[in-house]
Design a protein around this motif. Structure first.
Motif, PDB file in Angstrom:
ATOM      1  N   ILE A  99      19.851  99.678 -17.570  1.00  0.00           N
ATOM      2  CA  ILE A  99      20.505  98.595 -16.865  1.00  0.00           C
ATOM      3  C   ILE A  99      20.652  98.953 -15.392  1.00  0.00           C
ATOM      4  CG2 ILE A  99      22.598  97.199 -16.706  1.00  0.00           C
ATOM      5  CD1 ILE A  99      23.056  97.927 -19.701  1.00  0.00           C
ATOM      6  N   PHE A 100      20.187  98.060 -14.527  1.00  0.00           N
ATOM      7  CA  PHE A 100      20.329  98.204 -13.083  1.00  0.00           C
ATOM      8  C   PHE A 100      21.362  97.183 -12.623  1.00  0.00           C
ATOM      9  CE2 PHE A 100      16.190  99.702 -14.225  1.00  0.00           C
ATOM     10  CZ  PHE A 100      15.956 100.790 -13.391  1.00  0.00           C
ATOM     11  N   VAL A 101      22.416  97.670 -11.997  1.00  0.00           N
ATOM     12  CA  VAL A 101      23.465  96.804 -11.467  1.00  0.00           C
ATOM     13  C   VAL A 101      23.431  96.978  -9.956  1.00  0.00           C
ATOM     14  CG1 VAL A 101      25.911  96.204 -11.527  1.00  0.00           C
ATOM     15  CG2 VAL A 101      24.813  97.178 -13.564  1.00  0.00           C
ATOM     16  N   ILE A 102      23.083  95.923  -9.252  1.00  0.00           N
ATOM     17  CA  ILE A 102      22.855  96.014  -7.818  1.00  0.00           C
ATOM     18  C   ILE A 102      23.919  95.215  -7.077  1.00  0.00           C
ATOM     19  CG2 ILE A 102      21.188  95.573  -5.974  1.00  0.00           C
ATOM     20  CD1 ILE A 102      19.096  95.583  -8.404  1.00  0.00           C
ATOM     21  N   SER A 103      24.618  95.928  -6.180  1.00  0.00           N
ATOM     22  CA  SER A 103      25.650  95.286  -5.375  1.00  0.00           C
ATOM     23  C   SER A 103      25.929  96.147  -4.151  1.00  0.00           C
ATOM     24  CB  SER A 103      26.941  95.127  -6.178  1.00  0.00           C
ATOM     25  OG  SER A 103      27.983  94.661  -5.345  1.00  0.00           O
ATOM     26  N   ASP A 104      25.971  95.525  -3.002  1.00  0.00           N
ATOM     27  CA  ASP A 104      26.323  96.267  -1.790  1.00  0.00           C
ATOM     28  C   ASP A 104      27.789  96.680  -1.785  1.00  0.00           C
ATOM     29  OD1 ASP A 104      23.772  96.369  -0.768  1.00  0.00           O
ATOM     30  OD2 ASP A 104      23.980  94.491   0.336  1.00  0.00           O
ATOM     31  N   ALA A 105      28.587  96.128  -2.683  1.00  0.00           N
ATOM     32  CA  ALA A 105      29.988  96.537  -2.810  1.00  0.00           C
ATOM     33  C   ALA A 105      30.115  97.962  -3.338  1.00  0.00           C
ATOM     34  CB  ALA A 105      30.741  95.571  -3.716  1.00  0.00           C
ATOM     35  N   PHE A 106      29.034  98.526  -3.868  1.00  0.00           N
ATOM     36  CA  PHE A 106      29.043  99.915  -4.341  1.00  0.00           C
ATOM     37  C   PHE A 106      28.944 100.917  -3.192  1.00  0.00           C
ATOM     38  CE2 PHE A 106      27.010  98.343  -8.481  1.00  0.00           C
ATOM     39  CZ  PHE A 106      28.207  98.417  -9.177  1.00  0.00           C
ATOM     40  N   VAL A 160      23.936  96.036 -29.929  1.00  0.00           N
ATOM     41  CA  VAL A 160      23.214  96.215 -28.660  1.00  0.00           C
ATOM     42  C   VAL A 160      23.792  97.371 -27.843  1.00  0.00           C
ATOM     43  CG1 VAL A 160      24.527  94.599 -27.208  1.00  0.00           C
ATOM     44  CG2 VAL A 160      22.110  95.000 -26.746  1.00  0.00           C
ATOM     45  N   TYR A 161      25.061  97.654 -28.016  1.00  0.00           N
ATOM     46  CA  TYR A 161      25.712  98.731 -27.258  1.00  0.00           C
ATOM     47  C   TYR A 161      25.021 100.068 -27.515  1.00  0.00           C
ATOM     48  CZ  TYR A 161      29.423 101.757 -25.468  1.00  0.00           C
ATOM     49  OH  TYR A 161      30.131 102.712 -24.774  1.00  0.00           O
ATOM     50  N   ARG A 162      24.599 100.298 -28.741  1.00  0.00           N
ATOM     51  CA  ARG A 162      23.954 101.574 -29.095  1.00  0.00           C
ATOM     52  C   ARG A 162      22.562 101.716 -28.492  1.00  0.00           C
ATOM     53  NH1 ARG A 162      25.909  99.927 -34.187  1.00  0.00           N
ATOM     54  NH2 ARG A 162      23.763  99.461 -34.785  1.00  0.00           N
ATOM     55  N   THR A 163      21.987 100.627 -28.016  1.00  0.00           N
ATOM     56  CA  THR A 163      20.647 100.693 -27.442  1.00  0.00           C
ATOM     57  C   THR A 163      20.653 100.978 -25.942  1.00  0.00           C
ATOM     58  OG1 THR A 163      20.470  98.314 -26.989  1.00  0.00           O
ATOM     59  CG2 THR A 163      19.783  99.085 -29.186  1.00  0.00           C
ATOM     60  N   ILE A 164      21.826 100.955 -25.320  1.00  0.00           N
ATOM     61  CA  ILE A 164      21.927 101.214 -23.882  1.00  0.00           C
ATOM     62  C   ILE A 164      21.880 102.719 -23.643  1.00  0.00           C
ATOM     63  CG2 ILE A 164      23.387 100.995 -21.824  1.00  0.00           C
ATOM     64  CD1 ILE A 164      24.590  98.460 -23.234  1.00  0.00           C
ATOM     65  N   VAL A 165      20.892 103.160 -22.887  1.00  0.00           N
ATOM     66  CA  VAL A 165      20.741 104.595 -22.640  1.00  0.00           C
ATOM     67  C   VAL A 165      20.999 104.983 -21.194  1.00  0.00           C
ATOM     68  CG1 VAL A 165      19.210 105.033 -24.580  1.00  0.00           C
ATOM     69  CG2 VAL A 165      18.228 104.433 -22.355  1.00  0.00           C
ATOM     70  N   SER A 166      20.882 104.040 -20.269  1.00  0.00           N
ATOM     71  CA  SER A 166      21.067 104.370 -18.854  1.00  0.00           C
ATOM     72  C   SER A 166      21.639 103.186 -18.105  1.00  0.00           C
ATOM     73  CB  SER A 166      19.734 104.729 -18.190  1.00  0.00           C
ATOM     74  OG  SER A 166      19.113 105.795 -18.829  1.00  0.00           O
ATOM     75  N   VAL A 167      22.514 103.503 -17.144  1.00  0.00           N
ATOM     76  CA  VAL A 167      22.979 102.492 -16.195  1.00  0.00           C
ATOM     77  C   VAL A 167      22.771 103.043 -14.791  1.00  0.00           C
ATOM     78  CG1 VAL A 167      24.643 101.394 -17.732  1.00  0.00           C
ATOM     79  CG2 VAL A 167      25.389 103.237 -16.261  1.00  0.00           C
ATOM     80  N   PHE A 168      22.315 102.170 -13.913  1.00  0.00           N
ATOM     81  CA  PHE A 168      22.046 102.550 -12.534  1.00  0.00           C
ATOM     82  C   PHE A 168      22.758 101.578 -11.600  1.00  0.00           C
ATOM     83  CE2 PHE A 168      18.350 103.729 -15.099  1.00  0.00           C
ATOM     84  CZ  PHE A 168      18.237 105.082 -14.813  1.00  0.00           C
ATOM     85  N   PRO A 169      23.984 101.893 -11.200  1.00  0.00           N
ATOM     86  CA  PRO A 169      24.684 101.045 -10.238  1.00  0.00           C
ATOM     87  C   PRO A 169      24.258 101.443  -8.818  1.00  0.00           C
ATOM     88  CG  PRO A 169      26.210 102.502 -11.421  1.00  0.00           C
ATOM     89  CD  PRO A 169      24.835 102.916 -11.745  1.00  0.00           C
ATOM     90  N   LEU A 170      23.598 100.531  -8.127  1.00  0.00           N
ATOM     91  CA  LEU A 170      23.002 100.831  -6.831  1.00  0.00           C
ATOM     92  C   LEU A 170      23.292  99.744  -5.810  1.00  0.00           C
ATOM     93  CD1 LEU A 170      19.479 101.620  -8.309  1.00  0.00           C
ATOM     94  CD2 LEU A 170      21.128 103.331  -7.504  1.00  0.00           C
ATOM     95  N   THR A 171      23.270 100.135  -4.542  1.00  0.00           N
ATOM     96  CA  THR A 171      23.281  99.121  -3.489  1.00  0.00           C
ATOM     97  C   THR A 171      21.856  98.569  -3.389  1.00  0.00           C
ATOM     98  OG1 THR A 171      22.679 100.664  -1.733  1.00  0.00           O
ATOM     99  CG2 THR A 171      25.055 100.371  -2.171  1.00  0.00           C
ATOM    100  N   ARG A 172      21.690  97.462  -2.712  1.00  0.00           N
ATOM    101  CA  ARG A 172      20.349  96.877  -2.539  1.00  0.00           C
ATOM    102  C   ARG A 172      19.424  97.893  -1.856  1.00  0.00           C
ATOM    103  NH1 ARG A 172      17.165  93.727  -4.702  1.00  0.00           N
ATOM    104  NH2 ARG A 172      18.908  92.387  -5.107  1.00  0.00           N
ATOM    105  N   ALA A 173      19.901  98.564  -0.808  1.00  0.00           N
ATOM    106  CA  ALA A 173      19.069  99.537  -0.081  1.00  0.00           C
ATOM    107  C   ALA A 173      18.663 100.700  -0.982  1.00  0.00           C
ATOM    108  CB  ALA A 173      19.819 100.046   1.152  1.00  0.00           C
TER     109      ALA A 173
END
Length: 99
Positions: A38-45, A70-83
């Protein structure tokens, strides 16, 4: 498990749980395992440390999806700014293999 429904559910949970961040959410499914990244993109980060960003996203996912298969299938989260997203992945839009 309905793949499209699962991905829509994850996106909805994150958008609602982190609404003050106005996140853009992309979900990729690994072809070989079915696991989700999962990629979560927000400049607020921008002013939040990497670990704290991950904890924010993981807390939202756990609080809303822990009992869901579905929770058990999540292996990675990437909270990133747009840049960061563009720099790390060379992309300005959703990954090509997003489902």
């Amino acid at each position: 498990m309905d793949r499209n429904r699962d991905i829509a559910k994850i996106k909805q949970v994150i958008r609602k749980g982190l609404k003050e961040f106005a996140p853009e959410v992309h979900v990729e499914r690994r072809k070989t395992t079915g696991h989700l990244e999962i990629f979560v993109i927000s400049d607020a980060f921008e002013k939040i440390r990497d670990w704290d960003r991950e904890e924010l996203v993981l807390d939202v996912l756990e609080a809303n999806l822990k009992g869901d298969p579905v929770y058990r299938t999540i292996v990675s989260v990437f909270p990133l700014t747009r840049a960061e997203y563009v720099e790390d992945y060379g992309l300005v839009s959703a990954p090509k293999n997003e489902i």
